[in-house]
Design a protein around this motif. Structure first.
Motif, mmCIF file in Angstrom:
data_model
loop_
_atom_site.group_PDB
_atom_site.id
_atom_site.type_symbol
_atom_site.label_atom_id
_atom_site.label_comp_id
_atom_site.label_asym_id
_atom_site.label_seq_id
_atom_site.Cartn_x
_atom_site.Cartn_y
_atom_site.Cartn_z
ATOM 1 N N LYS A 1 0.849 -1.191 0.000
ATOM 2 C CA LYS A 1 0.000 0.000 0.000
ATOM 3 C C LYS A 1 0.883 1.239 0.000
ATOM 4 N N THR B 1 -3.696 7.391 -3.279
ATOM 5 C CA THR B 1 -3.297 6.190 -2.542
ATOM 6 C C THR B 1 -3.683 4.945 -3.341
ATOM 7 N N THR B 2 -2.760 3.991 -3.381
ATOM 8 C CA THR B 2 -2.941 2.821 -4.241
ATOM 9 C C THR B 2 -2.445 1.571 -3.523
ATOM 10 N N VAL B 3 -3.184 0.478 -3.696
ATOM 11 C CA VAL B 3 -2.771 -0.813 -3.150
ATOM 12 C C VAL B 3 -2.432 -1.738 -4.316
ATOM 13 N N PHE B 4 -1.213 -2.234 -4.309
ATOM 14 C CA PHE B 4 -0.786 -3.170 -5.339
ATOM 15 C C PHE B 4 -0.866 -4.586 -4.793
ATOM 16 N N GLY C 1 -1.447 -10.527 3.858
ATOM 17 C CA GLY C 1 -2.741 -10.886 3.290
ATOM 18 C C GLY C 1 -3.599 -9.675 3.142
ATOM 19 N N GLY C 2 -4.776 -9.864 2.567
ATOM 20 C CA GLY C 2 -5.653 -8.723 2.364
ATOM 21 C C GLY C 2 -4.973 -7.749 1.448
ATOM 22 N N CYS C 3 -5.199 -6.495 1.676
ATOM 23 C CA CYS C 3 -4.678 -5.533 0.728
ATOM 24 C C CYS C 3 -3.951 -4.403 1.397
ATOM 25 N N CYS D 1 -5.200 -2.658 3.798
ATOM 26 C CA CYS D 1 -6.138 -1.634 4.259
ATOM 27 C C CYS D 1 -6.395 -1.764 5.744
ATOM 28 N N GLN E 1 -8.485 -3.399 7.354
ATOM 29 C CA GLN E 1 -9.893 -3.416 7.779
ATOM 30 C C GLN E 1 -10.142 -4.610 8.668
ATOM 31 N N ARG F 1 -8.184 10.838 -9.923
ATOM 32 C CA ARG F 1 -9.204 9.802 -10.145
ATOM 33 C C ARG F 1 -10.569 10.286 -9.677
ATOM 34 N N THR G 1 -3.232 -7.049 -10.129
ATOM 35 C CA THR G 1 -4.446 -6.521 -9.507
ATOM 36 C C THR G 1 -4.100 -5.305 -8.655
ATOM 37 N N VAL H 1 -5.749 -1.801 -6.352
ATOM 38 C CA VAL H 1 -6.860 -1.095 -5.721
ATOM 39 C C VAL H 1 -6.532 0.393 -5.695
ATOM 40 N N ASP I 1 -9.092 6.828 -2.997
ATOM 41 C CA ASP I 1 -9.200 8.253 -3.340
ATOM 42 C C ASP I 1 -9.918 8.509 -4.665
ATOM 43 N N GLN J 1 -12.433 -7.826 2.837
ATOM 44 C CA GLN J 1 -11.988 -8.581 4.020
ATOM 45 C C GLN J 1 -12.939 -8.339 5.177
#
Lengths: 243, 243
Positions: free
Chosen positions: A189, A196-199, A237-239, A241, A243, B166, B196, B198, B201, B243
């Protein structure tokens, strides 16, 4: 390297470190041993994440270095990379795609390898008109070729042009820290103002000596404005974030 | 537009739709009314997400159209965009940055606006040598300028070059569906083989007539290989990882 080989190499590494007294305790809990026993790249007893943009580049065989730059030529290190033993060479090559589109000056990285390979971002592959597939380094079977042109000669690569997939270099202590193994996928992240971007799909490439470093390409670095990022987080795991 | 205005516009829209008989029921549950009463862009009684790459482009004032293309000139629609009433014009302009670097042919989008504006991806801003900030459309105070060159004349823009942030266009029925309001942030997950991604923002730009469409720039589209994506998901909170 297959799974058995990975496990053996990893076990050997851990055993060597255990014998050296560095296993299972952070430097913070063993001040008598000191920071010199930290795994490669660790700072203050823990992994120190670095995220780097891997711009388009070329890996060459010894044979291709001589064809492109002249008999007896070797790669000349210009700038060390973060990973020990790797460097940007002084040499560059021109890459020519179909329809005579080209990139005039692409950096060669050293040391030399067993197969030449061109690593592009998607934007580069569009510029060149080469439909490069997303691949991890070294996995070039069935990929497109190109022509490499140097100051002395040129090489017709039959394959080896890839769109370099995201990955993270790490040593086995880093892998233990994150609870991952070579070949696993992680998430990165990048927190940047308004982008903000999650790869996902960040491949773990673990070995004994690597320092913790994520490689993304220029498109990915530009999409998340890595240069202006306020935080980078690597998670199992997950992304990322949380959460 | 402030919060009060947004609410009033939204309420008016919802009331109009309620009077027309379209509020609160999907077309699936009111076959007697039929699809024609669906909100803009809906398919089979629900929002139909589209994700588009918004390549670099220019918006112009009427005055600048006449300076660049000649007295009496107007924008000539060439291709309709997905959003009703918007189009790519036949006209293009050259954008010249400092140090005389330039992009030779950048598409003008119509209709004309109250202020001219250049929207670039980060890669474009590097090419031009312009340090464009991440901004949402219309928010150009304090942004860098450039020179626009057309076939008849040129314009010195004092400001208006942005790195387009974005965003997602939607109508108020889409907003209700997702539980968001104009100005909220959402997340877009693009599922692609080995890349993949995400995008956090993603600004909600809701109005009465828009069709549900996320706009990302070319760097973002290339980073996640949008053209090869197997799935796109837009979510209100978190990051789309479920998640």
């Amino acid at each position: 390297m297959n799974a058995t080989q990975i496990d053996r190499a990893r076990i050997e590494s851990l055993v060597r470190r255990a014998i050296a007294g560095g296993l299972g305790t952070s430097s913070a809990s063993r001040p008598d041993i000191g920071l010199s026993h930290d795994p490669p790249g660790w700072v203050d007893g823990k992994p120190n994440l670095r995220v780097s943009i891997s711009a388009r580049h070329v890996h060459l065989t010894d044979e291709h270095v001589e064809i492109l730059f002249g008999a007896g030529s070797v790669l000349e290190p210009d700038k060390d990379l973060y990973q020990d033993g790797f460097y940007a060479a002084k040499q560059t090559v021109m890459i020519v795609g179909p329809r005579r589109r080209m990139l005039p000056s692409v950096r060669v990285l050293g040391p030399t390898r067993g197969a030449s390979q061109v690593e592009l971002a998607f934007t580069d592959s569009i510029s060149l008109g080469i439909d490069a597939p997303v691949r991890h380094s070294g996995h070039i079977d069935g990929t497109p070729g190109c022509v490499l042109v140097g100051p002395v000669g040129s090489v017709q690569l039959e394959q080896g042009v890839i769109w370099a997939a995201r990955h993270v270099h790490m040593n086995y202590f880093d892998a233990d820290h994150f609870g991952v193994s070579n070949g696993d996928m992680m998430q990165l992240k990048v927190t940047s103002h308004e982008c903000t971007t999650v790869f996902d799909d960040v491949l773990v490439r673990a070995d004994e000596a690597a320092k913790l470093e994520v490689h993304i390409d220029t498109d990915e670095g530009n999409a998340c404005f890595l240069d202006g990022a306020s935080k980078v987080e690597l998670t199992k795991g997950g992304c990322g974030c949380h959460q």
